[in-house]
Design a protein around this motif. Sequence first.
Motif, PDB file in Angstrom:
ATOM      1  N   LYS A 165       1.120  -1.103   0.161  1.00 32.97           N
ATOM      2  CA  LYS A 165       0.065   0.821  -0.155  1.00 32.97           C
ATOM      3  C   LYS A 165       1.056   1.408   0.141  1.00 32.97           C
ATOM      4  O   LYS A 165       1.540   2.292   1.362  1.00 32.97           O
ATOM      5  CB  LYS A 165      -0.888  -0.105   1.347  1.00 32.97           C
ATOM      6  CG  LYS A 165      -1.604  -0.949   0.839  1.00 32.97           C
ATOM      7  CD  LYS A 165      -2.672  -0.988   2.661  1.00 32.97           C
ATOM      8  CE  LYS A 165      -3.569  -1.969   2.565  1.00 32.97           C
ATOM      9  NZ  LYS A 165      -5.097  -2.247   1.093  1.00 32.97           N
ATOM     10  N   ILE A 166       1.322   1.511  -1.161  1.00 30.36           N
ATOM     11  CA  ILE A 166       2.788   2.140  -1.179  1.00 30.36           C
ATOM     12  C   ILE A 166       2.010   4.301  -1.125  1.00 30.36           C
ATOM     13  O   ILE A 166       2.860   4.789  -0.468  1.00 30.36           O
ATOM     14  CB  ILE A 166       3.647   2.844  -2.604  1.00 30.36           C
ATOM     15  CG1 ILE A 166       3.616   1.542  -3.055  1.00 30.36           C
ATOM     16  CG2 ILE A 166       4.474   3.488  -2.330  1.00 30.36           C
ATOM     17  CD1 ILE A 166       4.786   0.023  -1.908  1.00 30.36           C
ATOM     18  N   GLY A 167       0.935   4.390  -1.560  1.00 27.99           N
ATOM     19  CA  GLY A 167       0.606   5.779  -1.676  1.00 27.99           C
ATOM     20  C   GLY A 167      -0.100   5.608  -0.074  1.00 27.99           C
ATOM     21  O   GLY A 167       0.346   6.960   0.692  1.00 27.99           O
ATOM     22  N   GLU A 168      -0.676   4.743   0.574  1.00 29.79           N
ATOM     23  CA  GLU A 168      -0.924   4.768   2.436  1.00 29.79           C
ATOM     24  C   GLU A 168       0.931   5.268   3.111  1.00 29.79           C
ATOM     25  O   GLU A 168       0.346   6.358   3.619  1.00 29.79           O
ATOM     26  CB  GLU A 168      -2.345   4.305   2.370  1.00 29.79           C
ATOM     27  CG  GLU A 168      -2.487   4.275   3.717  1.00 29.79           C
ATOM     28  CD  GLU A 168      -3.184   3.190   4.680  1.00 29.79           C
ATOM     29  OE1 GLU A 168      -3.506   2.751   5.863  1.00 29.79           O
ATOM     30  OE2 GLU A 168      -3.543   2.249   3.756  1.00 29.79           O
ATOM     31  N   ALA A 169       1.775   4.685   2.452  1.00 29.92           N
ATOM     32  CA  ALA A 169       2.528   4.411   3.159  1.00 29.92           C
ATOM     33  C   ALA A 169       3.398   5.757   3.231  1.00 29.92           C
ATOM     34  O   ALA A 169       3.818   6.412   4.235  1.00 29.92           O
ATOM     35  CB  ALA A 169       3.134   3.656   2.657  1.00 29.92           C
ATOM     36  N   VAL A 170       3.259   6.367   1.870  1.00 31.44           N
ATOM     37  CA  VAL A 170       3.644   7.797   1.888  1.00 31.44           C
ATOM     38  C   VAL A 170       3.224   9.017   2.678  1.00 31.44           C
ATOM     39  O   VAL A 170       3.818   9.739   3.237  1.00 31.44           O
ATOM     40  CB  VAL A 170       3.341   8.384   0.573  1.00 31.44           C
ATOM     41  CG1 VAL A 170       3.925   9.532  -0.021  1.00 31.44           C
ATOM     42  CG2 VAL A 170       4.692   7.684  -0.725  1.00 31.44           C
ATOM     43  N   ARG A 171       1.811   8.607   1.936  1.00 27.30           N
ATOM     44  CA  ARG A 171       0.972   9.768   3.028  1.00 27.30           C
ATOM     45  C   ARG A 171       1.536   9.329   4.822  1.00 27.30           C
ATOM     46  O   ARG A 171       1.265  10.453   5.599  1.00 27.30           O
ATOM     47  CB  ARG A 171      -0.193   9.786   3.224  1.00 27.30           C
ATOM     48  CG  ARG A 171      -0.989   9.983   2.067  1.00 27.30           C
ATOM     49  CD  ARG A 171      -1.981   9.918   1.513  1.00 27.30           C
ATOM     50  NE  ARG A 171      -3.211   8.760   2.430  1.00 27.30           N
ATOM     51  CZ  ARG A 171      -3.227   8.179   0.688  1.00 27.30           C
ATOM     52  NH1 ARG A 171      -2.764   7.889  -0.167  1.00 27.30           N
ATOM     53  NH2 ARG A 171      -3.587   6.971   1.407  1.00 27.30           N
TER      54      ARG A 171
END
Length: 548
Positions: free
Chosen positions: A428-434
């Motif tokens: 879940k890369i996008g969530e990790a970035v946030r």
Amino acid sequence: MTPPCPKLIPSPSPSTQSLELKQTWLDNPDHGPYLLKLARDTIVSDESPTKALDYAIRAAKSFERFPGTGVELPMSLHMVAAIHCRLGQFDVAIPVLERAIEVVEPGNGLDHALAKYSGYMQLGDTYSMLGQLDQSISCYEAGLMIQIHAFTDSDPKVAETCRYLAEAHVQAMQFEKAKKYCKKTLDIHKQHSPPASPQEATDRRLMALICEALGDSESALEHLVLASMAMIAHGHDAEVAAIDVSIGDIYSSLCRFDEAIFAYQKALTIFNSTKGESHLSVASLFVRLAELYNRTGKSREAKSYADNALRIYLKPQAGASYEEISSGLVEISAVYEAANEPEEAFKVLQRATTILERGGGGEGGRRSGSGSMAGIEAQMGVMFYMVGKYGEARKAFEGAIEKLRGAKSAMFGILLNQMGLACIQLYKIGEAVRLFQEAKVVLEEQYGVYHSDTLAVSSNLAAAYDAMGSVEEAIEILEEILKVREEMLGTANPEVDEERRRLEELLKEAGRARNKKAKSLQILLGSNSLRMKKEVAKRWTGGFSFRL
């Protein structure tokens, strides 16, 4: 001829009657003391605090109208403020106490000086309840000056205020100032009390805490040994045991394990005889001994002590708080985890969670238990992560973050980072970035941009950007990290070499060399480099790792 109707005198309206009655009360100087007594009696009888507040406010208004020469007005204002604090209205209490301080002139006698002193101390307590420690300490210091002027700087009453100030400075982590006030307290008690008095022992325990915080473990041990001798001489066995626990803690921190075990065993013997074998104090010592044996590699002994502690925490004596029980279970869980028994550790943590939920029925219970529950969920998240259960880890971290979101603490930032790492493992890369972005902001506020935890989160954010194909953002962050690490650690440090290698990999793939110009020049010249998209799986198997 019809007789004229008699003119009726209009009766006063209810509002007029109320105003007249109120004016009558205000015009009578005897009503102030009477209302003040009513307020005190209402508080003592534990009736409605709102009713007591009404009496106290009316008493203060009466004394404002008829001040006299005594200290009734500040006393009534002190009571008004105290009731506001009891109702949780600390902000409302502050101006009331400031008014109480203003209306008193210490030059009018000892009673006035003591009233002003009391006002400053109560105001300091109120600021402390609001977490405004600097203002709190300033009020305590003002009170101390009045007290010294009213008595002498070596009066026993001054010693108590100095101790109060020492404890306030400890709470504010200002240990050098705390040491100064604690030494003053100790000197006064030595002057007015017999040798090895209980007061001196209490002072020495506080001084030991301060010395340990300052890194002076030997001085801390010396004060604790003297305090223990004083308490033994007066037959205060429970206090002796508590001091032995502190002595054991210091020996443990110094890796003097045999001496630590001896101190803990002494305390254990006393607690068993004075409090009973199923008291939480006994369980707490079992946990300490388990942790100590774990550190020395004796897992079997450690587990035995942990099992003994667990039996007590699962069947505690009446009166034990839910938070104290759950906290002990969390410590036992850590012992099982260190002994490579993760399943047993999970079971204990789940029991701790159940106990906290059982104790948080009311609104106050939920508020007080939310921090403890967040800590348990965070520990469960770490354990799930370490055994590869990343979905469960993410869920546990999410629960902890939700409970701590109102308080932007460093722990909150670290939990955001941990949840981000779990999301990475779940792709879940996008969530990790946030999550990494928010963690970076929080840790920069709490620790500053140069702290190792802040840099680690920034490094994780760069790796996440790279994994989702945002190479330029990753390069920008890594260049900043490398610059900071070179300034702090030097260019030959292994950590600097690692960051440099990671940056060079990205720059090579982006088709350019490391830019050593200032950021302003970088913006001025612009950037013609090409962003290169990569598949997440490729980046994950590469050498660009994440930091726990």
